[in-house]
Design a protein around this motif. Structure first.
Motif, PDB file in Angstrom:
ATOM      1  N   THR A  57     161.011 -51.813  22.375  1.00 42.14           N
ATOM      2  CA  THR A  57     159.759 -51.262  22.624  1.00 42.14           C
ATOM      3  C   THR A  57     158.615 -52.250  23.164  1.00 42.14           C
ATOM      4  N   ALA A  58     158.731 -53.487  22.695  1.00 40.90           N
ATOM      5  CA  ALA A  58     158.055 -54.377  23.494  1.00 40.90           C
ATOM      6  C   ALA A  58     158.271 -54.771  24.785  1.00 40.90           C
ATOM      7  N   TYR A  59     159.597 -54.795  24.838  1.00 40.76           N
ATOM      8  CA  TYR A  59     160.110 -55.173  26.433  1.00 40.76           C
ATOM      9  C   TYR A  59     159.808 -54.065  27.340  1.00 40.76           C
ATOM     10  N   ALA A  60     159.801 -52.790  26.804  1.00 38.38           N
ATOM     11  CA  ALA A  60     159.658 -51.452  27.764  1.00 38.38           C
ATOM     12  C   ALA A  60     158.268 -51.436  28.188  1.00 38.38           C
ATOM     13  N   VAL A  61     157.416 -51.904  27.287  1.00 37.15           N
ATOM     14  CA  VAL A  61     156.019 -51.533  27.333  1.00 37.15           C
ATOM     15  C   VAL A  61     155.616 -52.709  28.394  1.00 37.15           C
ATOM     16  N   TRP A  62     156.150 -53.811  28.230  1.00 36.03           N
ATOM     17  CA  TRP A  62     156.050 -55.277  29.084  1.00 36.03           C
ATOM     18  C   TRP A  62     156.296 -54.989  30.471  1.00 36.03           C
ATOM     19  N   VAL A  63     157.367 -54.210  30.671  1.00 33.61           N
ATOM     20  CA  VAL A  63     157.756 -54.089  31.939  1.00 33.61           C
ATOM     21  C   VAL A  63     157.032 -52.819  32.597  1.00 33.61           C
ATOM     22  N   GLY A  64     156.900 -51.946  31.660  1.00 35.39           N
ATOM     23  CA  GLY A  64     156.455 -50.689  32.294  1.00 35.39           C
ATOM     24  C   GLY A  64     154.757 -50.911  32.663  1.00 35.39           C
ATOM     25  N   ILE A  65     153.898 -51.593  31.867  1.00 35.24           N
ATOM     26  CA  ILE A  65     152.447 -52.045  32.279  1.00 35.24           C
ATOM     27  C   ILE A  65     152.857 -53.068  33.576  1.00 35.24           C
ATOM     28  N   GLY A  66     153.637 -53.841  33.682  1.00 36.88           N
ATOM     29  CA  GLY A  66     153.838 -54.740  34.632  1.00 36.88           C
ATOM     30  C   GLY A  66     154.241 -54.123  35.928  1.00 36.88           C
ATOM     31  N   ALA A  67     155.387 -53.331  35.798  1.00 33.74           N
ATOM     32  CA  ALA A  67     155.780 -52.529  37.258  1.00 33.74           C
ATOM     33  C   ALA A  67     154.780 -51.593  37.725  1.00 33.74           C
ATOM     34  N   GLY A  68     154.139 -50.943  36.782  1.00 37.62           N
ATOM     35  CA  GLY A  68     153.301 -49.873  37.214  1.00 37.62           C
ATOM     36  C   GLY A  68     152.019 -50.671  37.639  1.00 37.62           C
ATOM     37  N   GLY A  91     152.634 -42.560  37.283  1.00 40.66           N
ATOM     38  CA  GLY A  91     152.100 -41.687  35.930  1.00 40.66           C
ATOM     39  C   GLY A  91     153.220 -41.379  34.932  1.00 40.66           C
ATOM     40  N   LEU A  92     154.460 -41.319  35.365  1.00 43.83           N
ATOM     41  CA  LEU A  92     155.722 -41.201  34.356  1.00 43.83           C
ATOM     42  C   LEU A  92     155.729 -42.389  33.453  1.00 43.83           C
ATOM     43  N   ILE A  93     155.503 -43.845  34.282  1.00 50.87           N
ATOM     44  CA  ILE A  93     155.710 -44.941  33.625  1.00 50.87           C
ATOM     45  C   ILE A  93     154.637 -45.245  32.589  1.00 50.87           C
ATOM     46  N   LEU A  94     153.409 -44.662  32.877  1.00 48.13           N
ATOM     47  CA  LEU A  94     152.212 -44.828  32.046  1.00 48.13           C
ATOM     48  C   LEU A  94     152.474 -43.925  30.895  1.00 48.13           C
ATOM     49  N   THR A  95     153.025 -42.766  31.000  1.00 51.50           N
ATOM     50  CA  THR A  95     153.389 -41.795  29.825  1.00 51.50           C
ATOM     51  C   THR A  95     154.376 -42.573  29.196  1.00 51.50           C
ATOM     52  N   GLY A  96     155.482 -43.076  29.572  1.00 53.47           N
ATOM     53  CA  GLY A  96     156.307 -43.601  28.829  1.00 53.47           C
ATOM     54  C   GLY A  96     155.802 -44.730  27.920  1.00 53.47           C
ATOM     55  N   VAL A  97     155.126 -45.395  28.379  1.00 51.53           N
ATOM     56  CA  VAL A  97     154.229 -46.757  27.723  1.00 51.53           C
ATOM     57  C   VAL A  97     153.597 -46.081  26.584  1.00 51.53           C
ATOM     58  N   ILE A  98     152.609 -45.290  26.866  1.00 55.10           N
ATOM     59  CA  ILE A  98     151.746 -44.545  25.968  1.00 55.10           C
ATOM     60  C   ILE A  98     152.774 -43.967  24.857  1.00 55.10           C
ATOM     61  N   GLY A  99     153.725 -43.227  25.067  1.00 53.96           N
ATOM     62  CA  GLY A  99     154.602 -42.644  23.975  1.00 53.96           C
ATOM     63  C   GLY A  99     155.306 -43.630  23.199  1.00 53.96           C
ATOM     64  N   LEU A 100     155.875 -44.746  23.888  1.00 51.24           N
ATOM     65  CA  LEU A 100     156.258 -45.886  22.997  1.00 51.24           C
ATOM     66  C   LEU A 100     155.286 -46.346  22.178  1.00 51.24           C
ATOM     67  N   LYS A 101     154.178 -46.602  22.395  1.00 48.97           N
ATOM     68  CA  LYS A 101     153.237 -47.080  21.490  1.00 48.97           C
ATOM     69  C   LYS A 101     152.819 -46.127  20.328  1.00 48.97           C
ATOM     70  N   LEU A 102     152.740 -44.966  20.775  1.00 46.11           N
ATOM     71  CA  LEU A 102     152.574 -43.792  19.858  1.00 46.11           C
ATOM     72  C   LEU A 102     153.700 -43.744  18.620  1.00 46.11           C
ATOM     73  N   VAL A 103     155.013 -43.904  19.343  1.00 44.14           N
ATOM     74  CA  VAL A 103     155.924 -43.712  18.285  1.00 44.14           C
ATOM     75  C   VAL A 103     156.359 -45.036  17.396  1.00 44.14           C
ATOM     76  N   ASP A 104     156.197 -46.145  18.034  1.00 43.29           N
ATOM     77  CA  ASP A 104     156.462 -47.311  17.308  1.00 43.29           C
ATOM     78  C   ASP A 104     155.098 -47.996  16.732  1.00 43.29           C
ATOM     79  N   GLY A 105     153.872 -47.219  17.365  1.00 44.02           N
ATOM     80  CA  GLY A 105     152.603 -47.690  16.532  1.00 44.02           C
ATOM     81  C   GLY A 105     152.423 -49.132  16.249  1.00 44.02           C
TER      82      GLY A 105
END
Length: 109
Positions: free
Chosen positions: A61-72, A95-109
């Protein structure tokens, strides 16, 4: 460290990705010393923060969020500050990247 602090540090680490990518762009292939040095220093700082965050948050989760925010964020930075192409499709996929980042935050809170 609390989970909330870990998420805040992860956000900072991801936002540092924008700084180091822009600095390396301005460094023109390491031909300009100051922006290149800033880029490398900030990249190292981003990695250190990610390593600290990984003590608390799940690695995937952390790596995906880090990469997602960074790439977007880097893609948007390129469009805004460096005049890179903007298209509806490109914005939709960001927008799909941002949706994924938000989704990961919500799931792993």
């Amino acid at each position: 460290m609390s989970t909330s602090l870990a998420w805040a540090l992860l956000l900072v680490a991801a936002l540092l990705e924008l700084v180091w990518a822009a600095a390396l762009k301005l460094g023109d292939g390491f031909s300009r010393l100051l922006p290149s040095a800033v880029g490398l220093l900030v990249a190292a700082s981003s990695l250190v923060l990610l390593a600290v965050v990984l003590r608390i948050l799940p690695m995937g989760t952390a790596y995906a969020v880090w990469v997602g925010i960074g790439a977007g964020g880097v893609a948007l930075t390129g469009m805004v500050w460096f005049g890179e192409a903007v298209s509806p499709a490109r914005l939709a996929f960001l927008g799909l990247i941002l949706t994924g980042v938000i989704g990961l935050k919500l799931v792993d809170g």
